[in-house]
Design an enzyme around this catalytic site. Structure first.
Site, PDB file in Angstrom:
ATOM      1  N   GLY A 235     -12.899 -24.027  21.605  1.00  0.00           N
ATOM      2  CA  GLY A 235     -13.229 -22.797  22.140  1.00  0.00           C
ATOM      3  C   GLY A 235     -12.177 -21.943  22.475  1.00  0.00           C
ATOM      4  O   GLY A 235     -11.415 -21.800  21.860  1.00  0.00           O
ATOM      5  N   GLY A 240     -10.324 -23.177  27.729  1.00  0.00           N
ATOM      6  CA  GLY A 240      -9.174 -24.139  27.585  1.00  0.00           C
ATOM      7  C   GLY A 240      -8.437 -24.286  28.814  1.00  0.00           C
ATOM      8  O   GLY A 240      -8.168 -25.541  29.321  1.00  0.00           O
ATOM      9  N   GLU A 258      -8.450 -27.187  20.998  1.00  0.00           N
ATOM     10  CA  GLU A 258      -8.382 -26.292  19.910  1.00  0.00           C
ATOM     11  C   GLU A 258      -9.044 -24.927  20.198  1.00  0.00           C
ATOM     12  O   GLU A 258     -10.174 -24.825  20.526  1.00  0.00           O
ATOM     13  CB  GLU A 258      -9.304 -27.068  18.732  1.00  0.00           C
ATOM     14  CG  GLU A 258      -9.340 -28.439  18.418  1.00  0.00           C
ATOM     15  CD  GLU A 258      -7.778 -28.808  18.184  1.00  0.00           C
ATOM     16  OE1 GLU A 258      -7.125 -28.029  17.417  1.00  0.00           O
ATOM     17  OE2 GLU A 258      -7.671 -29.966  18.473  1.00  0.00           O
ATOM     18  N   CYS A 292     -12.124 -18.829  14.065  1.00  0.00           N
ATOM     19  CA  CYS A 292     -10.917 -19.122  14.762  1.00  0.00           C
ATOM     20  C   CYS A 292      -9.731 -18.781  13.722  1.00  0.00           C
ATOM     21  O   CYS A 292      -8.605 -18.279  14.065  1.00  0.00           O
ATOM     22  CB  CYS A 292     -10.801 -20.351  15.568  1.00  0.00           C
ATOM     23  SG  CYS A 292     -10.878 -21.677  14.075  1.00  0.00           S
TER      24      CYS A 292
END
Ligand code: NAD
Length: 506
Positions: A235, A240, A258, A292
């Site tokens: 996310g 994070g 990630e 991403c």
């Protein structure tokens, strides 16, 4: 397609919290509209934190039996799951298209990846955690490295790949002997539920696979719980960080993050332009830029800048935006929600404020359905503000911006100026330029003559700087699903003598 939510999944069954009928007992309510057709409500979910305790207890119970199975036994379950996701792939693809808004053709590639990932996990990942033996590691002593599962692990997913990313983490965690709890994005519960149904149909023992719904509040209750031994998060950078803040005192908990990206591509003057153009078009705008690995910055050599940009602009203007399931093969569908749409337009505005020229402006589109449809946009800056928001932050929308360069060192410097470091690519025929980029660009992925999107499950996938914390997913995901035990083995139990002990009185 009717999307019936079945509740959370633990102790081997889907369980609706009491009072779900009228949602009155819910601590949170989530109303999901189809991003492609806002007149269509896909589902309404009630979130009940009371399940957190039950779900963790179920995962603990599941772990206790699952960890004792052999790899071969676990593989059998994984293969049954593989058959079921393969059989249900069209249904999963349709759910992904309607919940995320990605075109059906693209959603089908995500659904197909669930099946192929099982094979990669078994053939490529497993060998990384099989027991190793080192003969005579010390005189007459063999060494063994044994890989043990961590315990109940918590997988947290993003909205843009609701099934594929979590699937990879779940399969590695399970094969290594862990039990899992999966919390999908609150924007994509139904697609994720279909995947959990496949695990259920495959007959995994009770408590091995668990599923909980909710927002960050529910997730926070789990990340902070001591019984959760591994957290596999995909996310945004900000979330994070929150997870790290919530877990840093629990040193034994493995947290693999990630995160986002701000990805660059370098187009050198010797590039075959007709090869680079379609690669780049897909990298910038597929999934409406909500990947991403989407390319955000294009550093183009000044010698070819005009030719390249004008051709890229012409192609961008040909992009068909449409309904993901009702229109025939659109290039891209809508953005996920109103918030994403607002961020996209705000972001393009920052670009202008920070001195970038708008070559193709972002527009709200009317494609015949009321949804979050926007057009792709392109910016250009001769001398970008390297500290500005536009260049520093992840946009997560269909925008890219061009910056010309004369010297490759200058291009690398711009590529490295952001706080992210996920994916980069370089288009050139010059191996020395490629090697320079490999050596000097700070990113976890770096491709030659291939864009930043479309990674392989057979190699590690993860970023540096604010894109992750050095626990790459894909093939190496399994490395973070285990702890190591180093064992020295002396089979000769006659080899130790009291007379060898130094410093004893006679
Ligand atoms: P997000 O960070 O908003 O949400 C991701 C998940 O985190 C959701 O399930 C959400 O409910 C949960 N969450 C929210 N608050 C939390 C908290 N306090 N503790 C624990 N979990 C919490 O991300 P998103 O908008 O769903 O996805 C887009 C982001 O994901 C982008 O930044 C994108 O780059 C990134 N992403 C990264 C990768 C990768 O592999 N590096 C892949 C896909 C997406």
């Amino acid at each position: 397609m009717q999307m019936l939510l079945k509740g959370d999944y633990f102790n081997g069954r889907f369980t609706h919290p009491e009072g779900l009928g009228n949602l009155s007992g819910a601590q949170e309510r989530i109303l999901k509209k189809c991003p492609a057709e806002l007149t269509q409500t896909l589902w309404e979910a009630g979130v009940y934190f009371d399940h957190v305790e039950k779900v963790i207890a179920s995962a603990e119970k599941g772990f206790d039996s699952w960890r004792k199975l052999s790899f071969a036994e676990r593989i059998n379950f994984l293969k049954k799951y593989q058959e079921i996701v393969r059989a249900r792939k069209d249904e999963i693809a349709m759910a992904l298209a309607l919940e995320v808004g990605k075109p059906l053709w693209e959603a089908k590639t995500e659904a197909a990846a669930l099946d192929s990932k099982v094979s990669v996990t078994i053939t490529d990942s497993l060998k990384r955690i099989e027991q190793e033996t080192l003969k005579d590691v010390m005189p007459k002593i063999d060494g063994h490295v044994v890989y043990k599962p961590l315990g109940p692990c918590f997988v947290i997913g993003p909205f843009n790949f609701p099934c594929h990313l979590a699937n990879g983490q779940i399969l590695s965690a399970l094969l290594a002997g862990n039990s899992i709890i999966f919390k999908p994005s609150e924007k994509t519960i139904f697609s994720a539920q279909l995947m959990i149904e496949c695990f259920h149909q495959a007959g995994f023992p009770e408590g091995v696979v668990n599923f909980i719904n909710g927002t960050g509040y529910t997730a926070g209750k789990l990340t902070g719980d001591k019984r959760i031994r591994g957290i596999f998060f995909t996310g945004s950078r900000n979330v994070g960080l929150k997870i790290l803040e919530n877990t840093y005192k629990d040193l034994g908990k493995l947290v693999a993050l990630e995160l986002g990206g701000k990805n660059s591509t370098i187009i050198h003057h010797d590039t075959n332009i007709s090869h680079a153009l379609p690669e780049l078009l897909r990298a910038c705008f597929l999934t409406s830029g909500q990947r991403c690995t989407s390319t955000s910055m294009i550093l183009v050599h000044r010698k070819i800048e005009q030719e390249f940009i004008s051709q890229f602009k012409a192609l961008t203007e040909r992009i068909r935006v449409g309904h993901p399931t009702k229109d025939q093969d659109p290039f891209m569908g809508p953005l996920i929600d109103e918030h994403a749409e607002k961020l996209y337009f705000d972001f393009c505005q920052f670009g202008k404020q920070e001195g970038a020229e708008e070559i193709v402006s972002p527009r709200k589109l009317d494609v015949g359905y009321q949804g979050h449809y926007v057009s792709p946009s392109i910016h250009y800056a001769k001398k970008p503000d390297l500290k500005g928001k536009f260049i520093q932050e992840e946009i997560f929308g269909p925008n890219c911006f061009f910056v010309p360069y004369d010297d490759i060192e200058e291009a690398i410097k711009i590529a490295n100026c952001t706080e992210y470091g996920l994916a980069a690519s370089v288009f050139t025929r010059d191996q020395d330029i490629y090697k320079l980029c490999l050596r000097d660009i700070d990113s976890g992925l770096l491709n030659l003559n291939r864009s930043t999107v479309g990674a392989t499950a057979r190699m590690p996938f993860g970023g540096v700087k604010n894109s992750g914390n050095h626990h790459p997913a894909a093939v190496s995901m399994i490395d973070h699903c285990v702890s190591t035990v180093a064992s020295l083995e002396t089979l000769d139990d006659n080899s130790s003598k009291i007379s060898d002990v130094v410093g004893l009185e006679n």
